[in-house]
Design an enzyme around this catalytic site. Structure first.
Site, PDB file in Angstrom:
ATOM      1  N   HIS A  31       0.266  -1.665  -0.010  1.00  0.00           N
ATOM      2  CA  HIS A  31       0.060  -0.137   0.474  1.00  0.00           C
ATOM      3  C   HIS A  31       1.080   1.736  -0.152  1.00  0.00           C
ATOM      4  O   HIS A  31       0.369   2.225   0.968  1.00  0.00           O
ATOM      5  CB  HIS A  31      -0.798   0.058   1.151  1.00  0.00           C
ATOM      6  CG  HIS A  31      -1.908  -0.972   0.911  1.00  0.00           C
ATOM      7  ND1 HIS A  31      -2.598  -1.804   1.961  1.00  0.00           N
ATOM      8  CD2 HIS A  31      -2.250  -1.964   0.290  1.00  0.00           C
ATOM      9  CE1 HIS A  31      -3.290  -2.437   2.171  1.00  0.00           C
ATOM     10  NE2 HIS A  31      -3.287  -2.913   0.611  1.00  0.00           N
ATOM     11  N   TYR A  49       2.388  -8.241   5.059  1.00  0.00           N
ATOM     12  CA  TYR A  49       2.245  -8.757   3.178  1.00  0.00           C
ATOM     13  C   TYR A  49       3.393  -9.482   3.126  1.00  0.00           C
ATOM     14  O   TYR A  49       3.305 -10.863   2.148  1.00  0.00           O
ATOM     15  CB  TYR A  49       1.848  -7.432   2.644  1.00  0.00           C
ATOM     16  CG  TYR A  49       0.109  -6.863   2.559  1.00  0.00           C
ATOM     17  CD1 TYR A  49      -0.714  -7.316   1.866  1.00  0.00           C
ATOM     18  CD2 TYR A  49       0.271  -6.165   3.823  1.00  0.00           C
ATOM     19  CE1 TYR A  49      -1.787  -6.783   1.881  1.00  0.00           C
ATOM     20  CE2 TYR A  49      -0.919  -5.375   3.676  1.00  0.00           C
ATOM     21  CZ  TYR A  49      -2.590  -6.107   2.783  1.00  0.00           C
ATOM     22  OH  TYR A  49      -3.435  -5.585   3.249  1.00  0.00           O
ATOM     23  N   ARG A  98      -0.885  -3.314  10.288  1.00  0.00           N
ATOM     24  CA  ARG A  98      -2.377  -3.911  11.282  1.00  0.00           C
ATOM     25  C   ARG A  98      -2.398  -4.731  11.534  1.00  0.00           C
ATOM     26  O   ARG A  98      -3.525  -4.753  12.181  1.00  0.00           O
ATOM     27  CB  ARG A  98      -2.994  -3.342  10.274  1.00  0.00           C
ATOM     28  CG  ARG A  98      -3.627  -4.273   8.877  1.00  0.00           C
ATOM     29  CD  ARG A  98      -4.587  -3.440   8.231  1.00  0.00           C
ATOM     30  NE  ARG A  98      -5.825  -4.394   7.182  1.00  0.00           N
ATOM     31  CZ  ARG A  98      -4.980  -4.377   6.248  1.00  0.00           C
ATOM     32  NH1 ARG A  98      -3.588  -4.283   5.844  1.00  0.00           N
ATOM     33  NH2 ARG A  98      -5.633  -5.729   5.016  1.00  0.00           N
TER      34      ARG A  98
END
Length: 776
Positions: free
Chosen positions: A267, A276, A330
């Site tokens: 992102h 990720y 997150r």
């Protein structure tokens, strides 16, 4: 099969675990099914396919009518691995919750969450199918379970086929459901029939026709394409899927993915090596291991790129039983995905990757996997030392007894991510947060995040007050200075901060430095200012208490448990928090004249307070004890300062002695320059042009500087943490040298006697450290 480029990588050694090959066959049915042929062919493959690189042997044993049968056998063995008792218990627990119409009663079925429920349903059906396909399971080949699975998967497929484009989360539609459906299809491979298999896979193809997106998302979509090709015996589609997914981990200069310095971002502006990045590694390693030694194996340079990132970019963030929180994004706000759970994922992915590389790399990867796994002892850790990752504003300082990680932010990297109603209280986790791992496992597990006071994150300087949920998420500070210079186990790290106002927050600005000096961390702050009408404080530490018997001392006095108010000690000299069951722990030495506050308290919270996404909501009330230490700067400071030293792995007596006789001298602590000296090392963070000479070092532009004298040599390490210098950096050192021993290509020595003057061109260096070494 040797691959180029392996010799230059750092290595860790341990014997590689053998690949599990034991598979049972059905002795009650004389008919050879597709599934049994797959197994029998796989056994023959296992004996010979890897010889001579695997290509000739593979061609000799494969079923020419089903060229990918051997790969499916590997895949089946992986999906049905694990203790049979656990597989059965998992399936039975799920079946007990399966209601009428094939719906799990605990899944939401309204609006956007209906799509999430579809993905979770697919995942649960796959787990039940694992029991059906696992040799030795009490459910193996149970016809009633088979019929139930086919009925509910047909219904799920029908719902999936009707899923309109643009509704729900694209990831559930293009990755989440397809990966569960391909796995379930393999587990039921003999029972599907060609018509059903092609019908299901046609829908998967419509949703995910080719690898797309970037980084982890590209690896995920590529894996979908490869697995679909394996099920349909389509080598051309398999090759296209593999070719399309390998760019996911090729180094990139901008945007998502692996950066040349080993950083990993997703992102665009969020560090995610342990989030990720792990997902990318899992998908990539899964495919590479399945295809290794076959005619469709990945190109050697693609495998090399992935192994290189693991060595240089991921391994530094792995700990004994944990993945370090500063690179998990997150994910830290998910109840089921703590640092320890992430470590299990990392260990599994590393073992998979070890099956796709040569023996030397495999030994190193399996050694690292054994070390990071919470479920095994031993293994080989990454080497000690300090690594700066300029592309993602992260630093990791690894010592034999502890690991300290810093999460910074700048105009290049956002403070934190909150999307999809997740990580609602991550406000300050990238604002200079200091994470200390001083034993096996993680002090940030066991419900740390929903119970901690999220306005008091260790290492940060903030104004009091509770921001609104997700306030400031995804925003980048206006400042550029973040990062530093590292040399071995020494580093000068800094961050200029200017927290922008967001709902419920107040702007605070200043300069922060961390001087990492082997086993001592010196933290300085200067120029701290705010005009918001709120008290401002610097949080030294905020640790979860695993044991109520842990003692928090300040100047030798015990801080009371569960006090109604903080213990206030102006001009405290030191504090110490013992570790569970040990006299050693974390020591804190304070610069004189500061207002020190300490608090032991019990706090409650719910995961649903910080994560309201459908898959991760958990309203169970959790409780933890905490020990918090902070420094008060008063309301609206104009030029606030602080100074303290972290001493992990010390006793209270050792900390008291260090406070009485400090090893490190603070040379400067101002908005212009912050600097310390210990022994033959001078470390500086220069914040502005024309800063005053400090410790015999003058630097004409903003920079991080280390000057280290030892064993007859002097080494200068430099970095541009702003990544914006457009002119040469000139450094002058009041020290004479006999000659130049070595220099980086970007460094030019103008003279070495009677003083040293060097010039560094750091344009385009992207925050990397460069060095010059002199003979004394």
């Amino acid at each position: 099969m040797a691959r180029a480029g392996t010799a230059a990588r750092t290595r860790w050694w341990l014997t590689c675990d053998p690949e599990e090959t034991a598979l049972s066959t059905d002795h009650h049915d004389p008919t050879v099914t597709r599934r049994q042929a797959l197994r029998i062919g796989g056994i023959a493959l296992g004996a010979s396919a890897l010889a001579a690189g695997g290509l000739l042997a593979w061609d000799a044993v494969r079923d020419r009518a089903h060229p990918l049968a051997g790969v499916r056998r590997r895949w089946l063995a992986r999906l049905t691995g694990g203790p049979v008792r656990e597989v059965d218990a998992d399936a039975e627990g799920l079946l007990d919750r399966l209601g009428r119409g094939g719906r799990w009663t605990d899944l939401a079925l309204a609006d956007r969450e209906q799509r999430v429920a579809l993905r979770i349903s697919a995942e649960r059906l796959r787990r039940v199918a694992r029991a059906y396909a696992t040799p030795g399971s009490r459910h193996e080949h149970d016809p009633r379970l088979r019929d139930l699975l086919l009925e509910h998967l047909d219904r799920l497929h029908a719902d999936y086929a009707r899923w309109p484009d643009g509704s729900g989360n694209w990831w559930d539609r293009e990755v989440g459901v397809p990966l569960q459906l391909t796995a379930a299809s393999l587990l039921l491979y003999d029972d599907l029939g060609d018509d059903r298999l092609h019908r299901w896979m046609t829908t998967v193809h419509e949703r995910t026709p080719a690898p797309s997106y970037t980084a982890a998302n590209r690896a995920w979509t590529g894996r979908v394409v490869v697995e679909r090709a394996l099920l349909l015996d389509d080598p051309d589609a398999l090759v296209a899927g593999l070719r399309g997914m390998t760019p996911a981990w090729r180094p990139v200069r901008e945007g998502d993915g692996v950066r040349p310095d080993g950083s990993f971002l997703q992102h665009d502006v969020h560090p995610y090596s342990g989030g990720y990045g792990l997902s990318l590694l899992t998908s990539a390693a899964s495919v590479l291991a399945l295809l290794h030694g076959t005619p469709w194996q990945a190109p050697a340079d693609a495998v090399d790129d992935l192994v290189r990132w693991v060595d240089q970019g991921l391994a530094p963030w792995l700990h004994d039983g944990a993945v370090l929180a500063p690179v998990r994004g997150r994910n830290v706000a998910r109840a089921s995905v703590g640092d320890g759970a992430a470590a299990r994922t990392a260990a599994s992915a590393l073992r998979l990757l070890a099956r796709a590389v040569d023996d030397e790399d495999a030994q190193r990867l399996t050694g690292l996997a054994a070390w990071v796994s919470p479920d095994t002892d031993g293994g080989v850790p990454p080497p000690v030392g300090t690594r700066v990752f300029p592309a993602m504003d992260r630093v990791v300082h690894r010592r034999p007894g502890f690991v300290l990680a810093l999460a910074l932010s700048s105009s290049r990297v956002a403070g934190y991510e909150s999307i999809g109603a997740e990580n609602l209280h991550g406000w300050y986790t990238g604002s200079g947060a200091t994470f200390l791992y001083d034993g096996p496992g993680s002090p940030y597990d066991d419900h740390f995040w929903p119970t901690v006071d999220a306005t008091r994150v260790p290492g940060t300087t903030v104004a009091r007050g509770t921001p609104a949920d997700a306030a400031g998420a995804g925003t980048r500070p206006r400042t550029h200075w973040a990062g530093g210079a590292a040399l071995g186990s020494l580093a000068a790290i800094g961050m200029a901060f200017d927290h922008p106002p967001a709902e419920g927050t107040a702007p605070v600005r200043g300069r922060k430095s961390w001087f990492l000096l082997d086993d001592e961390v010196v933290a300085l702050g200067a120029g701290i200012a705010s005009a918001a009408g709120r008290p401002v404080e610097t949080v030294v530490d905020n640790r979860r208490l695993a044991d109520p018997a842990q003692r928090l001392l300040v100047d030798g006095w015990a801080v009371p448990r569960d006090a109604a108010a903080p213990t206030a000690v102006d001009d405290a000299r030191w504090a110490h928090l013992s570790a569970p069951g040990s006299a050693t722990g974390v020591g804190y030495v304070f610069r004189p004249g500061q207002r020190v506050r300490l608090l032991r308290e019990r706090r409650t919270g719910r995961w649903s307070d910080i994560n309201r996404s459908a898959p991760h909501r958990d309203a169970t009330v959790r409780t933890n004890g905490f020990a918090t230490v902070w420094l008060e700067h008063g309301t609206d400071p104009a030029d606030g300062r602080y100074g303290y030293v972290l001493l992990p792995g010390t006793t209270a007596q050792e900390v008291a002695a260090r406070a009485a006789a400090p090893r490190t001298e603070v040379l400067a602590d101002s908005p212009a320059v912050q600097a310390v000296r210990r022994g033959g090392t001078v470390a500086l963070n220069v914040w502005q042009e024309r800063a005053p000479e400090t410790g015999g070092v003058r630097c004409d532009r903003p920079a991080a500087v280390l000057v280290v004298e030892e064993e007859g040599r002097l080494t200068v390490a430099l970095a541009d943490p702003t990544q914006r210098l457009d002119r040469d950096l000139r450094v002058m050192i009041a020290r004479s040298a006999r000659g130049v021993a070595a220099t980086h290509d970007r460094v030019r020595v103008e003279r070495h006697s009677p003083a040293i003057t060097l010039v560094a061109d750091l344009r385009g260096a992207r925050g990397a450290t460069v060095t010059a070494t002199f003979d004394l």
